[in-house]
Design an enzyme around this catalytic site. Structure first.
Site, short mmCIF file in Angstrom:
data_model
loop_
_atom_site.label_atom_id
_atom_site.label_comp_id
_atom_site.label_asym_id
_atom_site.label_seq_id
_atom_site.Cartn_x
_atom_site.Cartn_y
_atom_site.Cartn_z
N SER A 1 0.82 -1.22 0.00
CA SER A 1 0.00 0.00 0.00
C SER A 1 0.85 1.26 0.00
CB SER A 1 -0.91 0.01 1.23
OG SER A 1 -1.65 -1.18 1.30
N GLN A 2 0.23 2.34 -0.48
CA GLN A 2 0.86 3.67 -0.46
C GLN A 2 1.15 4.07 1.00
OE1 GLN A 2 -1.90 6.69 -1.61
NE2 GLN A 2 -0.38 8.32 -1.60
#
Ligand code: SAM
Length: 214
Positions: free
Chosen positions: A62-63
Site C-alpha cells: 500500500s501507499q
C-alpha cells in the site's frame, strides 16, 4: 547510499505530515521501519516514494500515506489486540505490530504470507500470528479484537468483522466498487455499528465469501 535512504525517509515523513498525518507515534514508526525490505529488488529505489508498488501474485504494497492514515485512524495505544486482513508484503503488519500488543494477520495467498513472515522475522518482530485463508470472514479463533484493519476493498462491511470486535472496538475498511472506495471507520457501539468516512481511496479487491468473487 545510507544517507540517501535517510533523506528519502525524511522527505516521506514530510509528505505524510502534509497529507494529514499528525500522530507522532505513527510517524516515528514509519520513519524507523525499512520499507525497502518488503519490496522486490527491482523496485527498491522507489521504496520511499509515496505510492503503492507491485508485489508478487498481482498484489500491491500500500501507499505509505494510506498505511499512515489507516494506522492513525485505529488510535493505537500499544495495548490492543489487532486483526489485519490482507497481509500482502507484511509492511503494514510491521507498523501495526510496533504500535500494538499483538497482530493476527490473514492473507489469502500462501506465497505472500510466507514472504511476509520472512521479512517480519528479519526485523525481529515476534508479536504477529500469520494465517492463510479467507479473511473476509475474519479470524474467529482469536476473537474478540480491539481493532480490525482491512487492506483490500470490500463491497460492504462484513458483519462477521464487526461481530469479532469488542464493544467500542474499531474497524477500518475500504468499501465501495472495484474501482473506487470510501475508507470507512466503524465503531462497534453497544446499540449497533456507527460508521463514518475518511474519504476516497483505491484498493485491490477483497476476494472471498464476504468480498468479491475472483
Ligand atoms: N497492507 C499490505 C502491505 O503493506 O503490503 C498490502 C495489502 S494489499 C493492498 C491487499 C492484500 O489483501 C493482498 O495481499 C491480497 O492478496 C489480500 N486479500 C484479498 N482478499 C483477501 C481475503 N479474503 N483474505 C485475506 N487476504 C486477502
Amino acid at each position: 547510499m545510507a544517507h540517501n535512504i535517510e533523506t528519502q525517509r525524511q522527505q516521506l515523513i514530510t509528505s505524510l505530515r502534509n497529507g494529514g498525518v499528525n500522530d507522532e507515534r505513527v510517524l516515528s514508526v514509519i520513519a524507523t521501519t525499512p520499507r525497502e525490505i518488503f519490496i522486490d529488488e527491482a523496485q527498491r529505489s522507489m521504496a520511499y516514494a509515496d505510492c503503492a508498488l507491485p508485489i508478487a501474485m498481482g498484489q500491491t504494497i500500500s501507499q505509505p500515506l494510506m498505511v499512515a492514515l489507516m494506522t492513525q485512524a485505529l488510535q493505537l495505544s500499544g495495548e490492543e489486540k489487532v486483526l489485519e486482513i490482507g497481509t500482502g508484503s507484511g509492511y503494514q503488519t510491521a507498523i501495526l505490530a510496533r504500535l500494538s500488543a499483538h497482530v493476527t494477520s490473514v492473507e489469502r495467498h500462501q506465497q505472500l504470507a510466507f514472504l511476509a513472515a520472512k521479512h517480519l522475522m528479519q526485523l525481529g518482530i515476534t508479536n504477529v500470528s500469520l494465517y492463510v485463508g479467507d479473511g473476509s470472514l475474519g479470524w474467529p479463533d482469536a476473537a474478540p479484537y480491539d481493532r480490525v484493519l482491512v487492506t483490500a476493498a470490500a463491497p460492504e462491511v462484513p458483519k462477521q468483522l464487526v461481530d469479532q470486535l469488542v464493544t467500542w472496538g474499531m474497524l477500518v475498511i475500504p468499501v465501495g466498487s472495484h474501482t473506487r472506495q470510501d475508507l470507512l471507520v466503524v465503531h462497534r457501539a453497544p446499540w449497533g455499528p456507527e460508521i463514518r468516512s475518511l474519504g476516497g481511496c483505491v484498493f485491490v479487491p477483497l476476494v472471498g465469501e464476504k468480498g468479491w468473487s475472483e
